[in-house]
Design an enzyme around this catalytic site. Structure first.
Site, PDB file in Angstrom:
ATOM      1  N   LYS A  80       0.868  -1.185   0.000  1.00 15.89           N
ATOM      2  CA  LYS A  80       0.000   0.000   0.000  1.00 15.89           C
ATOM      3  C   LYS A  80       0.901   1.229   0.000  1.00 15.89           C
ATOM      4  CE  LYS A  80      -3.674   2.027   2.922  1.00 15.89           C
ATOM      5  NZ  LYS A  80      -4.562   1.757   4.072  1.00 15.89           N
ATOM      6  N   SER A 155      -9.285   1.588   3.337  1.00 14.33           N
ATOM      7  CA  SER A 155      -8.478   2.334   2.401  1.00 14.33           C
ATOM      8  C   SER A 155      -7.433   1.503   1.659  1.00 14.33           C
ATOM      9  CB  SER A 155      -7.776   3.468   3.142  1.00 14.33           C
ATOM     10  OG  SER A 155      -6.904   2.945   4.135  1.00 14.33           O
ATOM     11  N   SER A 179      -9.350  -0.629   7.669  1.00  9.72           N
ATOM     12  CA  SER A 179      -8.927  -0.483   6.272  1.00  9.72           C
ATOM     13  C   SER A 179      -8.219  -1.673   5.648  1.00  9.72           C
ATOM     14  CB  SER A 179      -8.032   0.753   6.131  1.00  9.72           C
ATOM     15  OG  SER A 179      -8.786   1.917   6.289  1.00  9.72           O
TER      16      SER A 179
END
Lengths: 464, 68
Positions: A80, A155, A179
């Site tokens: 990420k 996210s 997330s």
């Protein structure tokens, strides 16, 4: 190609070690697949093919020479884009950091490098892990391969999408209010938020320091345990890192659930919030499957979801604002609308409310751990609904708070989201398993038993 | 605090928060934030007192090794 695309870490490791799969061929095949699919799904915001091929060649040489480093050796993964990899930009999917080059590796990046993993690139996220899905950023949002044009959760959206698309077998995400588990739930994969402090956050751009976790995302429970085994450990440079003995997350994986006590937190999704009927049915069916496997499943009650939600939201907004104030003061236009709105909330909250939220956190943690005294693991919902369309901003905003993940950011307990079936329309449904602090091995044990008893892991997104 | 604030009032709130460069559009967002903060404050339990400890407690570690 489909064979390599959906190969798991454990299967790949066996083939790589015995020499029937070349790390270079494996990496090239995945890079080619990413190039072909990323135009549609936007999981990656940066591919690093030269880095990947160099790491794959090194792994190939070492494995041939008998220097096998472990199950991640020669296995592709991605991060990420809030996690630092020295020499690459860490952008947080934001214009603000578009030129920000990481000076050193995050702790987890160091661990993955040392394990011989093959870094493929950086994955899409909601801006600063808080603002999404957004269409006013330098890169488009990742799109869920399940459904026509659906929201993948966030996210850690790119991580979930890349796994669901068969672009890689392993990815890292972060989880402050859910997330890792949200995209895991919406994309039909496995995501773990470890115990707070088990995985170092050094070199990971914070959203809210006291709630931030880094977690493994994979397509199977076993792979998840393998990945956690690599990234878990004490780091004296992270003030939140826990100096506890390392766990063995694989040893008890196949022990089954016979005799285990599982607490079903049903009021989260039938009273506090009313989940989608197909989601409720999937959770009730999961409880029944675990009973049939020999577990003692009994309902337990925790505090109402509302209390955890207000606690989490105040802490996130206040801590995030403290982090972002220098940028909001000088470059407010460089944020997307959603991230700016959510972070601005913290500008006008009172210090007394923040302190009370921290008091509430202590109270909720105490109450929750008390309720866990008689059980080994809890079972509840992750999402209340299947994914909505990504271009339906109202639906995305409506679904955002309809979840039961935040309680375990508040308490810091390990929590895993995994597939629990599909809607009639073919969208993934999910469940969440929660353990005692630092008892990830027990969470994996229950998750493995459920995964082995159900067919959900075998299904692929249409056309992939 | 639910009533709409004037642009000048919002600019003063922004300045007090250390945000001198917010545009009119950003100030509209700040208005929404004021309402959100107010709502969250109302939803917090009100029964805390001085005996309620915070979740975050400052801790020091003793130095490693023997000290005279």
């Amino acid at each position: 190609m489909t064979d390599l695309a959906f190969l798991g870490i454990a299967e790949a490791a066996a083939r790589l070690r015995e020499g029937t799969l070349s790390p270079v061929s494996y990496t090239e095949a995945l890079l080619e697949r990413i190039s072909s699919l990323n135009r549609r799904y936007h999981a990656f915001i940066r591919l690093t093919p030269e880095l990947a091929i160099a790491a794959a060649r090194q792994a190939e040489r070492e494995i041939k020479e008998g220097e096998w480093r472990g199950p991640l050796h020669g296995v592709p993964f991605a991060l990420k884009d809030i996690i630092d990899w020295a020499g690459l930009p860490t952008t947080a999917h934001s214009k603000l950091l578009i030129d920000h080059i990481a000076a050193s590796d995050a702790w987890v990046s160091q661990r993955l490098k040392a394990a011989g993993g093959v870094m493929l690139g950086k994955l899409a996220t909601h801006e600063f892990a808080i603002g999404g899905p957004s269409f006013d950023l330098p890169w488009p949002p990742a799109v869920n391969p399940w459904g026509g044009n659906h929201f993948p959760g966030g996210s850690s959206s790119g991580s979930g999408v890349a796994l669901a698309c068969g672009m890689l077998p392993a990815a890292l995400g972060s989880d402050t209010g859910g997330s890792v588990r949200n995209p895991a739930s919406m994309c039909g994969i496995v995501g773990l938020k470890p115990t707070y402090g088990l995985v170092s956050r050094r070199g990971v751009l914070p959203l809210a320091n006291s709630l931030d976790h880094v977690g493994p995302m994979t397509r199977s429970v076993r792979d998840n345990a393998l990945l956690l085994q690599v990234i878990a450990g004490y780091d004296g440079a992270d003030p939140g890192s826990a100096d506890v003995p390392g766990g063995d997350y694989l040893a008890g994986l196949e022990r089954g659930v016979k005799g285990l006590r599982i607490g079903l937190v049903r009021h989260f999704y039938t009273e506090d919030l009313q989940a989608h009927p197909e989601q409720i049915a999937a959770l009730d069916q999961a409880a029944e499957i675990l009973r049939q496997l020999g577990a003692d499943v009994q309902e337990i009650r925790l505090a109402p979801l509302e209390q955890y939600a207000v606690c989490t939201r105040i802490i996130i907004r206040c801590e995030a604002f403290a982090i972002h104030r220098p940028w909001l003061a000088t470059r407010p236009d460089d944020y997307g609308d959603l991230a700016r709105q959510r972070i601005l909330d913290g500008a006008v909250m009172s210090a007394a409310d923040y302190i009370d939220a921290l008091r509430l956190r202590a109270r909720l943690t105490r109450q929750t751990l008390d309720a866990f005294a008689g059980i080994d693991v809890a079972l509840t919902a992750s999402n209340m609904d299947p994914a909505c369309r990504i271009d339906d901003a109202e639906a995305c905003a409506r679904l955002y708070p309809r979840q039961a993940r935040q309680p375990f950011n508040v308490t810091g307990q390990p929590a895993l989201a995994m597939p629990a079936g599909f809607t009639e329309d073919g969208l993934p449904l999910s469940l969440q398993l929660i353990g005692h602090p630092f008892q990830e091995a027990m969470v994996y044990r229950v998750a493995q038993a459920y995964e082995a008893a159900t067919p959900w892991r075998e299904r692929r997104p249409p056309g992939l | 605090m639910d009533k709409a604030m004037t642009k000048d009032e919002l600019a003063a709130v922004a300045a007090a928060a250390g945000l001198p460069r917010l545009s009119d559009k950003h100030l509209e967002q700040l208005q929404a934030s004021v309402a959100a903060a107010d709502e969250l404050s109302r939803r917090l339990p009100k029964d805390f007192d001085w005996t309620d400890e915070l979740a975050l407690t400052f801790r020091l570690r003793a130095p490693a090794g023997e000290r005279p």
